[in-house]
Scaffold this motif. Structure first.
Motif, PDB file in Angstrom:
ATOM      1  N   SER A   5     -15.886  67.024 -28.611  1.00 66.64           N
ATOM      2  CA  SER A   5     -16.161  65.697 -27.760  1.00 66.64           C
ATOM      3  C   SER A   5     -16.538  63.958 -28.675  1.00 66.64           C
ATOM      4  O   SER A   5     -15.590  63.329 -28.410  1.00 66.64           O
ATOM      5  N   LEU A   6     -17.321  64.706 -29.147  1.00 68.39           N
ATOM      6  CA  LEU A   6     -17.926  63.111 -29.838  1.00 68.39           C
ATOM      7  C   LEU A   6     -16.525  62.359 -30.829  1.00 68.39           C
ATOM      8  O   LEU A   6     -16.478  61.463 -30.918  1.00 68.39           O
ATOM      9  N   ALA A   7     -15.619  63.473 -31.546  1.00 63.39           N
ATOM     10  CA  ALA A   7     -14.550  63.164 -32.290  1.00 63.39           C
ATOM     11  C   ALA A   7     -13.620  62.790 -31.502  1.00 63.39           C
ATOM     12  O   ALA A   7     -12.555  61.292 -31.506  1.00 63.39           O
ATOM     13  N   ILE A   8     -13.416  63.365 -30.155  1.00 63.13           N
ATOM     14  CA  ILE A   8     -12.288  63.177 -29.023  1.00 63.13           C
ATOM     15  C   ILE A   8     -12.902  61.425 -28.270  1.00 63.13           C
ATOM     16  O   ILE A   8     -11.640  60.153 -28.846  1.00 63.13           O
ATOM     17  N   LEU A   9     -14.171  61.276 -28.560  1.00 61.48           N
ATOM     18  CA  LEU A   9     -14.698  60.077 -28.353  1.00 61.48           C
ATOM     19  C   LEU A   9     -14.964  58.656 -28.932  1.00 61.48           C
ATOM     20  O   LEU A   9     -14.385  58.017 -28.487  1.00 61.48           O
ATOM     21  N   MET A  10     -15.501  59.206 -30.603  1.00 59.22           N
ATOM     22  CA  MET A  10     -14.522  58.023 -31.650  1.00 59.22           C
ATOM     23  C   MET A  10     -13.391  57.573 -31.630  1.00 59.22           C
ATOM     24  O   MET A  10     -12.649  56.820 -31.570  1.00 59.22           O
ATOM     25  N   MET A  11     -11.791  58.562 -31.566  1.00 62.30           N
ATOM     26  CA  MET A  11     -11.450  58.246 -31.311  1.00 62.30           C
ATOM     27  C   MET A  11     -10.376  57.222 -30.033  1.00 62.30           C
ATOM     28  O   MET A  11      -9.948  56.187 -30.588  1.00 62.30           O
ATOM     29  N   LEU A  12     -10.877  57.470 -28.832  1.00 66.35           N
ATOM     30  CA  LEU A  12     -10.457  56.712 -28.048  1.00 66.35           C
ATOM     31  C   LEU A  12     -11.199  55.875 -28.246  1.00 66.35           C
ATOM     32  O   LEU A  12     -10.930  54.085 -27.219  1.00 66.35           O
ATOM     33  N   VAL A  13     -12.767  54.530 -28.873  1.00 63.33           N
ATOM     34  CA  VAL A  13     -13.262  53.896 -28.734  1.00 63.33           C
ATOM     35  C   VAL A  13     -12.346  53.218 -29.933  1.00 63.33           C
ATOM     36  O   VAL A  13     -12.143  51.903 -29.622  1.00 63.33           O
ATOM     37  N   ALA A  14     -11.728  53.660 -30.936  1.00 62.62           N
ATOM     38  CA  ALA A  14     -10.903  53.303 -31.866  1.00 62.62           C
ATOM     39  C   ALA A  14      -9.696  52.399 -31.379  1.00 62.62           C
ATOM     40  O   ALA A  14      -9.199  51.726 -31.425  1.00 62.62           O
ATOM     41  N   PHE A  15      -8.714  53.319 -30.639  1.00 64.39           N
ATOM     42  CA  PHE A  15      -7.785  52.946 -30.367  1.00 64.39           C
ATOM     43  C   PHE A  15      -7.744  51.679 -29.108  1.00 64.39           C
ATOM     44  O   PHE A  15      -7.038  50.937 -29.269  1.00 64.39           O
TER      45      PHE A  15
END
Length: 177
Positions: A5-15
């Motif tokens: 979940s944290l990894a997905i959240l980080m990817m969304l923030v980066a995008f």
């Protein structure tokens, strides 16, 4: 699960932060070459170069005169007078060498001094375009090594419009450079 979940959240923030960036390019050297004031700068640089060359020529003539005088009178000079003339000739020779080495740097400094206000003018127009179009980053597309940018990201013509400059065909600008 938390890590995923944290990894997905980080990817969304980066995008999402990536999507907010608007990057453009500018060729300030091209704009500079198109400014009417560039002709005045070039004329001033030519005048400055002519002055430097005249100063150098004058010093060389003085040097040649000292050498000729020394050669004509060396036999009749006492050792102390001979050394004094030799030292004067060597000093003048060193001044000539130093001047030749500094002349290029002096020309570059004069070019920077004269072009400074023109770059300020370009920067002010660029800032207006950046603000109006919401750019977050602008790269110089001239000789900086920029490998590729989309033509629609180039703000050069918009900045020229801000400055009231009509872009000239590429062949005319090649002659100005």
């Amino acid at each position: 699960m938390k890590r995923l979940s944290l990894a997905i959240l980080m990817m969304l923030v980066a995008f999402s932060s990536n999507a907010q960036s608007k990057i453009g390019t500018i060729d300030a050297e091209y704009i500079l070459s198109q400014l009417p004031e560039s002709a005045e700068v070039n004329k001033s640089l030519e005048t400055y170069n002519e002055k430097l060359q005249a100063d150098l020529k004058s010093t060389i003539q003085e040097y040649e005169g000292l050498v000729k005088d020394y050669q004509e009178s060396v036999a009749s000079l006492e050792e102390e007078a001979k050394k004094e003339k030799e030292n004067k000739i060597i000093d003048l020779e060193n001044n000539i060498k130093g001047f030749r080495q500094k002349a290029s740097v002096m020309m570059q400094m004069k070019r920077s001094e004269l072009n400074g206000p023109l770059y300020d003018k370009i920067d002010a127009a660029m800032q207006k375009v950046i603000k109006a179009d919401g750019f977050t980053q602008i790269f110089h597309s001239g000789a900086s090594g920029l490998a590729y940018s989309r033509p629609e990201d180039d703000i050069t013509e918009k900045v020229m419009n801000q400055l009231g400059i009509e872009p000239q065909p590429a062949e005319d600008t090649a002659e100005n450079k």
